[in-house]
Design an enzyme around this catalytic site. Structure first.
Site, PDB file in Angstrom:
ATOM      1  N   TYR A 211      98.895 -74.756   8.320  1.00 34.03           N
ATOM      2  CA  TYR A 211      97.906 -73.897   8.207  1.00 34.03           C
ATOM      3  C   TYR A 211      96.449 -74.549   8.854  1.00 34.03           C
ATOM      4  O   TYR A 211      95.614 -73.944   9.321  1.00 34.03           O
ATOM      5  CB  TYR A 211      97.435 -73.387   6.829  1.00 34.03           C
TER       6      TYR A 211
ATOM      7  N   ALA B 287      96.700 -74.802  12.493  1.00 31.41           N
ATOM      8  CA  ALA B 287      96.338 -73.457  13.339  1.00 31.41           C
ATOM      9  C   ALA B 287      94.897 -73.025  13.114  1.00 31.41           C
ATOM     10  O   ALA B 287      94.131 -72.668  14.105  1.00 31.41           O
ATOM     11  CB  ALA B 287      97.152 -72.534  12.506  1.00 31.41           C
ATOM     12  N   LYS B 288      94.090 -73.185  11.995  1.00 28.75           N
ATOM     13  CA  LYS B 288      92.795 -73.010  11.840  1.00 28.75           C
ATOM     14  C   LYS B 288      91.832 -73.820  12.639  1.00 28.75           C
ATOM     15  O   LYS B 288      90.776 -73.536  13.247  1.00 28.75           O
ATOM     16  CB  LYS B 288      92.464 -72.991  10.462  1.00 28.75           C
TER      17      LYS B 288
END
Length: 225
Positions: A68, A71-72
């Site tokens: 996560y 990805a961010k």
């Protein structure tokens, strides 16, 4: 606006390939694909608004959410590149950091007492608190505001800093590893970034939004973060 999201939490050495593929696919790869699909028409019209729904974890980091985080962080890089490419076409591109309690955030296991407290006070931050910023970013009024990181946390609107050199050490003869150590632990040390997760950085409750009706926003539960 790209708001797809999913979580498959796990430490870096325990998360599997499928976990990484799913999270990167939903958060980052879909964002790239949507951008590539939409930009030609926006360029022709010489107008457009792109908002990537990012997350504090991608800018600060969090434990057990490596995929996560990556990805961010990737969406942040995509935002900067797209903003630079599209600025002259009247297209704005920005990165949204929303704090809202949703089904996705509710799924995060409270691994520590601090995280349990974080989840408890996070319940007061609703998706509808973020909606006015999204509406503004997608409107004519936001013209000229591009390449920015903006967030909403309850009643608080925030503009985030972005990576830039903050201090320099210059030595005409160059540096040896020993002199690098002296510089980093000396003059540069005051600017070292604390090793904090998003849960450390936002440990205190968000400023509450006054609601006329306690049921306001109950309909807007979503899976985006």
């Amino acid at each position: 606006m790209h708001a797809a999201g999913t979580l498959r939490d796990g430490l870096l050495h325990t998360a599997g390939d499928d976990d990484w593929d799913e999270v990167l696919g939903a958060h980052l790869h879909v964002g790239v694909q949507l951008t590539r699909a939409l930009v030609p028409a926006m360029r022709e019209a010489r107008w457009g608004r792109i908002v990537y729904v990012g997350g504090a974890a991608g800018l600060v980091g969090s434990v057990g959410q490596g995929a996560y985080d990556v990805a961010k962080a990737g969406l942040f890089g995509l935002m900067r590149g797209a903003a630079l490419e599209l600025d002259r076409r009247g297209i704005t591109v920005n990165y949204l950091v929303p704090f809202a309690y949703t089904r996705m955030t509710a799924s995060i296991p409270p691994a520590t007492p601090a995280l349990e407290r974080f989840k408890q006070h996070a319940r007061s931050s609703r998706p509808c608190d973020v909606a006015p910023l999204v509406a503004w970013l997608c409107s004519e009024r936001s013209a000229g505001v591009t390449g920015q990181v903006l967030g909403v946390r309850g009643a608080e609107l925030g503009l985030w800093s972005q990576p830039r050199p903050v201090q320099h050490a210059v030595r005409s003869e160059g540096f040896t590893p020993e002199l690098v150590d002296v510089a980093v632990r000396g003059a540069l040390s005051v600017q070292l970034t604390p090793l904090e997760s998003e849960f450390d950085l936002f440990a205190e409750p968000a400023p509450p939004v006054s609601r006329a009706d306690s049921t306001d926003c109950d309909h807007d539960r979503s899976d985006s973060r």
